[in-house]
Design a protein around this motif. Sequence first.
Motif, PDB file in Angstrom:
ATOM      1  N   PHE A   1       0.831  -1.211   0.000  1.00  0.00           N
ATOM      2  CA  PHE A   1       0.000   0.000   0.000  1.00  0.00           C
ATOM      3  C   PHE A   1       0.864   1.260   0.000  1.00  0.00           C
ATOM      4  O   PHE A   1       0.510   2.271  -0.609  1.00  0.00           O
ATOM      5  CB  PHE A   1      -0.922   0.041   1.228  1.00  0.00           C
ATOM      6  N   SER A   2       1.991   1.206   0.719  1.00  0.00           N
ATOM      7  CA  SER A   2       2.827   2.401   0.871  1.00  0.00           C
ATOM      8  C   SER A   2       3.725   2.653  -0.340  1.00  0.00           C
ATOM      9  O   SER A   2       4.382   3.691  -0.415  1.00  0.00           O
ATOM     10  CB  SER A   2       3.679   2.295   2.137  1.00  0.00           C
ATOM     11  N   THR A   3       3.766   1.722  -1.272  1.00  0.00           N
ATOM     12  CA  THR A   3       4.559   1.932  -2.488  1.00  0.00           C
ATOM     13  C   THR A   3       3.692   2.026  -3.744  1.00  0.00           C
ATOM     14  O   THR A   3       4.015   2.772  -4.665  1.00  0.00           O
ATOM     15  CB  THR A   3       5.597   0.802  -2.683  1.00  0.00           C
ATOM     16  N   CYS A   4       2.569   1.287  -3.750  1.00  0.00           N
ATOM     17  CA  CYS A   4       1.718   1.247  -4.947  1.00  0.00           C
ATOM     18  C   CYS A   4       0.398   1.991  -4.785  1.00  0.00           C
ATOM     19  O   CYS A   4      -0.262   2.294  -5.781  1.00  0.00           O
ATOM     20  CB  CYS A   4       1.400  -0.207  -5.310  1.00  0.00           C
ATOM     21  N   GLY A   5       0.006   2.262  -3.534  1.00  0.00           N
ATOM     22  CA  GLY A   5      -1.302   2.847  -3.275  1.00  0.00           C
ATOM     23  C   GLY A   5      -2.310   1.769  -2.932  1.00  0.00           C
ATOM     24  O   GLY A   5      -2.158   0.608  -3.342  1.00  0.00           O
ATOM     25  N   TYR A   6      -3.329   2.161  -2.220  1.00  0.00           N
ATOM     26  CA  TYR A   6      -4.340   1.194  -1.758  1.00  0.00           C
ATOM     27  C   TYR A   6      -5.120   0.595  -2.929  1.00  0.00           C
ATOM     28  O   TYR A   6      -5.293  -0.617  -3.033  1.00  0.00           O
ATOM     29  CB  TYR A   6      -5.304   1.881  -0.784  1.00  0.00           C
TER      30      TYR A   6
ATOM     31  N   LEU B   1      -0.635   6.768   3.767  1.00  0.00           N
ATOM     32  CA  LEU B   1      -1.678   7.784   3.861  1.00  0.00           C
ATOM     33  C   LEU B   1      -1.402   8.962   2.936  1.00  0.00           C
ATOM     34  O   LEU B   1      -2.329   9.549   2.365  1.00  0.00           O
ATOM     35  CB  LEU B   1      -1.820   8.268   5.303  1.00  0.00           C
ATOM     36  N   THR B   2      -0.124   9.288   2.776  1.00  0.00           N
ATOM     37  CA  THR B   2       0.240  10.412   1.903  1.00  0.00           C
ATOM     38  C   THR B   2      -0.158  10.141   0.461  1.00  0.00           C
ATOM     39  O   THR B   2      -0.776  10.990  -0.198  1.00  0.00           O
ATOM     40  CB  THR B   2       1.758  10.689   1.979  1.00  0.00           C
ATOM     41  N   ILE B   3       0.164   8.954  -0.036  1.00  0.00           N
ATOM     42  CA  ILE B   3      -0.110   8.676  -1.451  1.00  0.00           C
ATOM     43  C   ILE B   3      -1.557   8.258  -1.706  1.00  0.00           C
ATOM     44  O   ILE B   3      -2.034   8.354  -2.829  1.00  0.00           O
ATOM     45  CB  ILE B   3       0.870   7.613  -2.022  1.00  0.00           C
ATOM     46  N   CYS B   4      -2.251   7.829  -0.648  1.00  0.00           N
ATOM     47  CA  CYS B   4      -3.636   7.359  -0.826  1.00  0.00           C
ATOM     48  C   CYS B   4      -4.688   8.385  -0.415  1.00  0.00           C
ATOM     49  O   CYS B   4      -5.885   8.133  -0.589  1.00  0.00           O
ATOM     50  CB  CYS B   4      -3.867   6.083  -0.020  1.00  0.00           C
TER      51      CYS B   4
END
Length: 200
Positions: free
Chosen positions: A15-20, A112-115
Amino acid sequence: MSTKEKIIWEALNLFSTCGYAAVSVRDIAAAVGIRESSLYNHFQGKRAIFDAIVDICWSKAEEYYHTHSLPFSAEDDLTIFQHTGQELEETILEVFRFFFEDPWNTRFRRLLTICQFEDRRAGELYRQLYCRYPVEVQEKIFAELMEKGIFRTGDLSALAGQFYGGVFLLLCSGEGWEQAEPRLREHIRQFTDAYMLKQQ
Protein backbone atom coordinates in the motif's frame (compact mmCIF):
# COMPACT_ATOMS: atom_id res chain seq x y z
CA MET A 1 5.86 -13.33 12.93
CA SER A 2 2.52 -15.08 12.52
CA THR A 3 0.79 -15.42 9.15
CA LYS A 4 -1.69 -12.72 10.16
CA GLU A 5 1.14 -10.34 11.08
CA LYS A 6 2.90 -11.11 7.78
CA ILE A 7 -0.27 -10.26 5.89
CA ILE A 8 -0.50 -6.90 7.65
CA TRP A 9 3.20 -6.13 7.12
CA GLU A 10 3.27 -7.08 3.44
CA ALA A 11 0.04 -5.20 2.80
CA LEU A 12 1.55 -2.12 4.45
CA ASN A 13 4.62 -2.42 2.22
CA LEU A 14 2.48 -2.74 -0.91
CA PHE A 15 0.00 0.00 0.00
CA SER A 16 2.83 2.40 0.87
CA THR A 17 4.56 1.93 -2.49
CA CYS A 18 1.72 1.25 -4.95
CA GLY A 19 -1.30 2.85 -3.27
CA TYR A 20 -4.34 1.19 -1.76
CA ALA A 21 -6.45 0.99 -4.94
CA ALA A 22 -3.66 -0.56 -7.04
CA VAL A 23 -3.10 -3.50 -4.68
CA SER A 24 -5.32 -6.57 -4.76
CA VAL A 25 -5.86 -9.29 -2.18
CA ARG A 26 -4.08 -11.60 -4.62
CA ASP A 27 -1.04 -9.28 -4.60
CA ILE A 28 -0.93 -9.36 -0.80
CA ALA A 29 -1.27 -13.14 -0.66
CA ALA A 30 1.55 -13.52 -3.21
CA ALA A 31 3.82 -11.24 -1.17
CA VAL A 32 3.14 -13.33 1.93
CA GLY A 33 3.61 -16.58 0.04
CA ILE A 34 0.13 -18.01 0.65
CA ARG A 35 -2.92 -18.70 -1.48
CA GLU A 36 -5.54 -15.99 -1.85
CA SER A 37 -8.12 -18.32 -0.29
CA SER A 38 -5.86 -18.78 2.75
CA LEU A 39 -5.71 -15.04 3.32
CA TYR A 40 -9.48 -14.99 3.79
CA ASN A 41 -9.02 -17.27 6.81
CA HIS A 42 -7.49 -14.23 8.53
CA PHE A 43 -9.26 -11.23 6.98
CA GLN A 44 -12.59 -10.64 5.25
CA GLY A 45 -10.95 -8.51 2.60
CA LYS A 46 -8.62 -5.64 1.76
CA ARG A 47 -10.47 -3.06 3.86
CA ALA A 48 -10.20 -5.28 6.94
CA ILE A 49 -6.43 -5.49 6.36
CA PHE A 50 -6.24 -1.70 6.04
CA ASP A 51 -8.15 -1.34 9.32
CA ALA A 52 -5.72 -3.76 11.00
CA ILE A 53 -2.79 -1.66 9.75
CA VAL A 54 -4.36 1.44 11.30
CA ASP A 55 -4.85 -0.35 14.63
CA ILE A 56 -1.34 -1.80 14.84
CA CYS A 57 0.37 1.46 13.82
CA TRP A 58 -1.63 3.40 16.39
CA SER A 59 -0.80 0.81 19.08
CA LYS A 60 2.91 0.92 18.24
CA ALA A 61 2.93 4.72 18.49
CA GLU A 62 1.12 4.64 21.82
CA GLU A 63 3.52 1.98 23.13
CA TYR A 64 6.57 4.02 22.09
CA TYR A 65 5.38 7.17 23.83
CA HIS A 66 4.39 5.44 27.04
CA THR A 67 7.63 3.40 27.10
CA HIS A 68 9.62 6.64 26.79
CA SER A 69 7.45 8.43 29.39
CA LEU A 70 6.21 10.86 26.75
CA PRO A 71 2.64 12.20 26.43
CA PHE A 72 0.62 10.56 23.66
CA SER A 73 -2.32 12.96 23.60
CA ALA A 74 -3.41 16.40 24.79
CA GLU A 75 -5.11 14.68 27.74
CA ASP A 76 -1.81 13.25 29.05
CA ASP A 77 0.47 15.00 31.55
CA LEU A 78 2.38 17.63 29.54
CA THR A 79 4.60 18.95 32.34
CA ILE A 80 7.60 17.23 30.70
CA PHE A 81 7.63 20.20 28.28
CA GLN A 82 7.95 22.75 31.07
CA HIS A 83 11.74 22.35 31.17
CA THR A 84 14.09 24.77 29.46
CA GLY A 85 17.27 24.67 27.41
CA GLN A 86 18.93 21.40 26.46
CA GLU A 87 16.51 19.25 28.45
CA LEU A 88 13.50 20.63 26.57
CA GLU A 89 15.29 20.29 23.24
CA GLU A 90 16.09 16.61 23.84
CA THR A 91 12.52 15.90 24.96
CA ILE A 92 11.09 17.39 21.78
CA LEU A 93 13.58 15.48 19.63
CA GLU A 94 12.57 12.24 21.36
CA VAL A 95 8.91 12.99 20.61
CA PHE A 96 9.49 13.27 16.87
CA ARG A 97 12.23 10.64 16.48
CA PHE A 98 9.58 7.94 16.33
CA PHE A 99 8.03 9.40 13.16
CA PHE A 100 11.34 9.17 11.32
CA GLU A 101 12.69 5.87 12.65
CA ASP A 102 9.84 3.46 13.29
CA PRO A 103 9.51 1.18 10.20
CA TRP A 104 5.77 0.72 10.66
CA ASN A 105 5.02 4.40 11.12
CA THR A 106 7.20 5.61 8.25
CA ARG A 107 5.44 3.22 5.86
CA PHE A 108 2.03 4.09 7.30
CA ARG A 109 2.63 7.81 6.79
CA ARG A 110 3.74 7.13 3.20
CA LEU A 111 0.62 5.00 2.66
CA LEU A 112 -1.68 7.78 3.86
CA THR A 113 0.24 10.41 1.90
CA ILE A 114 -0.11 8.68 -1.45
CA CYS A 115 -3.64 7.36 -0.83
CA GLN A 116 -5.23 10.46 0.69
CA PHE A 117 -6.82 11.56 -2.60
CA GLU A 118 -8.00 8.15 -3.80
CA ASP A 119 -9.44 6.79 -0.58
CA ARG A 120 -11.70 8.82 1.72
CA ARG A 121 -10.68 7.01 4.92
CA ALA A 122 -6.97 7.38 4.13
CA GLY A 123 -7.46 11.10 3.50
CA GLU A 124 -9.33 11.60 6.74
CA LEU A 125 -6.71 9.67 8.72
CA TYR A 126 -3.90 11.66 7.11
CA ARG A 127 -5.48 14.97 8.08
CA GLN A 128 -6.34 13.74 11.56
CA LEU A 129 -3.00 12.13 12.44
CA TYR A 130 -0.55 14.43 10.69
CA CYS A 131 -2.38 17.77 10.58
CA ARG A 132 -5.08 18.28 13.22
CA TYR A 133 -3.90 16.01 16.05
CA PRO A 134 -0.31 17.32 16.36
CA VAL A 135 -1.46 20.95 16.26
CA GLU A 136 -4.07 20.18 18.92
CA VAL A 137 -1.37 18.77 21.21
CA GLN A 138 0.98 21.67 20.48
CA GLU A 139 -1.71 24.21 21.36
CA LYS A 140 -2.23 22.54 24.73
CA ILE A 141 1.54 22.46 25.39
CA PHE A 142 1.95 26.14 24.52
CA ALA A 143 -1.08 27.10 26.62
CA GLU A 144 0.56 25.51 29.67
CA LEU A 145 3.95 27.08 28.90
CA MET A 146 2.31 30.50 28.69
CA GLU A 147 0.37 29.93 31.88
CA LYS A 148 3.60 29.01 33.70
CA GLY A 149 5.36 32.10 32.36
CA ILE A 150 7.87 30.05 30.35
CA PHE A 151 6.67 31.25 26.93
CA ARG A 152 5.49 34.73 26.03
CA THR A 153 1.77 34.91 25.33
CA GLY A 154 0.46 34.78 21.79
CA ASP A 155 -2.06 33.22 19.43
CA LEU A 156 -2.04 29.50 20.27
CA SER A 157 -3.22 28.36 16.87
CA ALA A 158 -0.66 30.46 15.01
CA LEU A 159 2.11 29.39 17.37
CA ALA A 160 1.29 25.69 17.03
CA GLY A 161 1.09 26.01 13.27
CA GLN A 162 4.41 27.80 13.11
CA PHE A 163 6.19 25.18 15.18
CA TYR A 164 4.60 22.08 13.70
CA GLY A 165 4.87 23.47 10.17
CA GLY A 166 8.65 23.09 10.31
CA VAL A 167 8.35 19.55 11.60
CA PHE A 168 5.73 18.67 8.98
CA LEU A 169 7.98 19.83 6.14
CA LEU A 170 10.74 17.56 7.42
CA LEU A 171 8.32 14.64 7.61
CA CYS A 172 7.22 15.28 4.04
CA SER A 173 10.83 15.36 2.82
CA GLY A 174 11.12 11.59 3.25
CA GLU A 175 14.49 11.96 4.95
CA GLY A 176 15.69 9.59 7.65
CA TRP A 177 16.42 10.62 11.22
CA GLU A 178 20.14 11.09 10.57
CA GLN A 179 19.42 13.83 8.01
CA ALA A 180 16.38 15.31 9.75
CA GLU A 181 17.70 15.46 13.34
CA PRO A 182 20.15 18.39 12.94
CA ARG A 183 17.58 20.40 10.98
CA LEU A 184 14.89 19.69 13.56
CA ARG A 185 17.27 20.63 16.38
CA GLU A 186 17.96 23.97 14.71
CA HIS A 187 14.24 24.56 14.21
CA ILE A 188 13.60 23.90 17.92
CA ARG A 189 16.39 26.28 18.96
CA GLN A 190 15.19 29.10 16.73
CA PHE A 191 11.63 28.67 17.91
CA THR A 192 12.45 28.58 21.63
CA ASP A 193 14.83 31.54 21.24
CA ALA A 194 11.98 33.51 19.70
CA TYR A 195 9.23 32.60 22.18
CA MET A 196 10.82 31.55 25.48
CA LEU A 197 10.98 34.32 28.04
CA LYS A 198 14.61 35.27 28.64
CA GLN A 199 14.43 35.07 32.43
CA GLN A 200 13.65 31.37 32.09
